[in-house]
Design an enzyme around this catalytic site. Sequence first.
Site, PDB file in Angstrom:
ATOM      1  N   ASP A  61     -11.308 -10.164   4.439  1.00 49.41           N
ATOM      2  CA  ASP A  61     -12.599 -10.230   3.731  1.00 49.41           C
ATOM      3  C   ASP A  61     -13.016 -11.695   3.593  1.00 49.41           C
ATOM      4  O   ASP A  61     -14.180 -12.044   3.789  1.00 49.41           O
ATOM      5  CB  ASP A  61     -12.505  -9.603   2.327  1.00 49.41           C
ATOM      6  N   LYS A 111       4.775 -14.833   1.394  1.00 46.83           N
ATOM      7  CA  LYS A 111       4.937 -15.463   0.074  1.00 46.83           C
ATOM      8  C   LYS A 111       6.440 -15.568  -0.164  1.00 46.83           C
ATOM      9  O   LYS A 111       6.998 -15.034  -1.142  1.00 46.83           O
ATOM     10  CB  LYS A 111       4.225 -14.617  -0.996  1.00 46.83           C
ATOM     11  N   ASP A 116      -5.547  -7.570   4.153  1.00 45.64           N
ATOM     12  CA  ASP A 116      -6.784  -6.990   3.620  1.00 45.64           C
ATOM     13  C   ASP A 116      -7.617  -8.084   2.958  1.00 45.64           C
ATOM     14  O   ASP A 116      -8.816  -8.225   3.223  1.00 45.64           O
ATOM     15  CB  ASP A 116      -6.433  -5.895   2.600  1.00 45.64           C
ATOM     16  N   ASP A 169      -1.141 -18.135  -0.298  1.00 44.65           N
ATOM     17  CA  ASP A 169      -2.129 -18.887  -1.089  1.00 44.65           C
ATOM     18  C   ASP A 169      -2.668 -20.077  -0.296  1.00 44.65           C
ATOM     19  O   ASP A 169      -3.863 -20.352  -0.271  1.00 44.65           O
ATOM     20  CB  ASP A 169      -1.547 -19.301  -2.464  1.00 44.65           C
ATOM     21  N   TYR A 204       0.816  -1.216   0.000  1.00 46.75           N
ATOM     22  CA  TYR A 204       0.000   0.000   0.000  1.00 46.75           C
ATOM     23  C   TYR A 204       0.851   1.269   0.000  1.00 46.75           C
ATOM     24  O   TYR A 204       0.407   2.310  -0.462  1.00 46.75           O
ATOM     25  CB  TYR A 204      -0.905   0.038   1.238  1.00 46.75           C
TER      26      TYR A 204
HETATM   27  C1  IPM Z   1     -10.108  -2.131   4.630  1.00 47.83           C
HETATM   28  C2  IPM Z   1     -10.481  -1.474   3.332  1.00 47.83           C
HETATM   29  C3  IPM Z   1      -9.445  -0.421   2.998  1.00 47.83           C
HETATM   30  C4  IPM Z   1      -8.098  -1.100   2.838  1.00 47.83           C
HETATM   31  C5  IPM Z   1      -9.779   0.442   1.768  1.00 47.83           C
HETATM   32  C6  IPM Z   1     -11.112   1.129   1.905  1.00 47.83           C
HETATM   33  C7  IPM Z   1      -8.691   1.432   1.474  1.00 47.83           C
HETATM   34  O1  IPM Z   1     -10.609  -2.435   2.326  1.00 47.83           O
HETATM   35  O2  IPM Z   1      -9.972  -1.416   5.637  1.00 47.83           O
HETATM   36  O3  IPM Z   1      -9.963  -3.361   4.663  1.00 47.83           O
HETATM   37  O4  IPM Z   1      -7.813  -1.640   1.758  1.00 47.83           O
HETATM   38  O5  IPM Z   1      -7.340  -1.107   3.791  1.00 47.83           O
HETATM   39 MG    MG Z   2     -10.511  -4.430   3.020  1.00 53.01          MG
END
Ligand code: IPM
Ligand code: MG
Length: 352
Positions: free
Chosen positions: A251, A191, A247, A223, A141
């Site tokens: 999710d 990785k 990140d 992975d 990032y």
């Molecule tokens: C998170 C979100 C953020 C990230 C975005 C909105 C920049 O996906 O907090 O997980 O990628 O960190």
């Molecule tokens: Mg996120």
Amino acid sequence: MKAKLVLLPGDGIGPEIISETVRVLEVIAGKYGHSFSYTERLMGGCSIDQYGSSLTDETLVDCQAADAVLLGAVGGPKWDDPKAKDRPERGLLALRKGLGVFANLRPVKVHPALIDSSPLKPEKLIGVDILVIRELTGGLYFGWPKGRDVKDGRERAVDTLEYYDYEIRRVMELAFKLAKGRKKKVTSVDKANVLESSRLWRQIAVEIGSQNPDVTLEHVLVDTASMRLITGPAAMDVVVTENMFGDILTDEASVLAGSMGMLPSASLGAGGPGLYEPIHGSAPDIAGKGIANPVGTILSSAMLLRHSLGLETEAASIEKAVDETITAGARTSDLGGKLSTRQMADEIIKRL
Ligand code: IPM
Ligand code: MG
């Protein structure tokens, strides 16, 4: 105690979930004799609209001077122009960097009453209790160089996965520290078969591991880790990983909990104010309807009480109230229920 909180409701459903969470905090303040002050600021798309910048210097300074910052969500289709020079997400990244919150704690627990809300087989979900620690201010990032240019007559885009040893060391140390209060196991995700940055990551994981012989350290490639999150999530405890790996994996992990709307997070640095936010986004499709699930944000406020204010009893009482509310069958629409954001918060407050 007295505490100064900055609220950054942000965009989309952000304002709706933040205002319900403040109601919860006020109940806690009343019950335990605390006094919280709230300063509300714009951040994200709303700040671009108002000030032409997703995060103004003034807002950052206010956040830095607070005891803790509570954030809703940022972003939305209105600000999605790929050519725009500022984006809501840039504000969030600048805020994380500006607060120096390098460790993002994302606990993933599966409430027994929500096992059927996940697409996974129920037997995989029993006993899932994972703490993902996502490195938050480095990696892909933030690495440099980054950007666009023309090279050899071709348009080119560059992102850099960059880590300094100290950036890995501090998040790794925190992972081991937190593992000691849990099952004494750290899964370091990298990785290392491909990336040099991951080989440094692994080297430092081994170094910190050797200083903490009471904690078991395992290395898992990212992975493979993404697969194990589905095939054997109950075997995972503390997971520590690079910014973007974290990140993506969180999710994925949110699917275990039945809905992204359930999961809180705490972003911590070296002593300054912590930043607390649900892991979900601004959900523009349901914004303004009053139906968003406030649980992720309410649980984030519990983490705020625990990590920034040292109020363990208060934090635990919110978590218990949320637990009981879910057990009692209260659900917003993301979990197939009919309750509004406000009604869901009422159910939690009732049990506080
Ligand atoms: C998170 C979100 C953020 C990230 C975005 C909105 C920049 O996906 O907090 O997980 O990628 O960190
Ligand atoms: Mg996120």
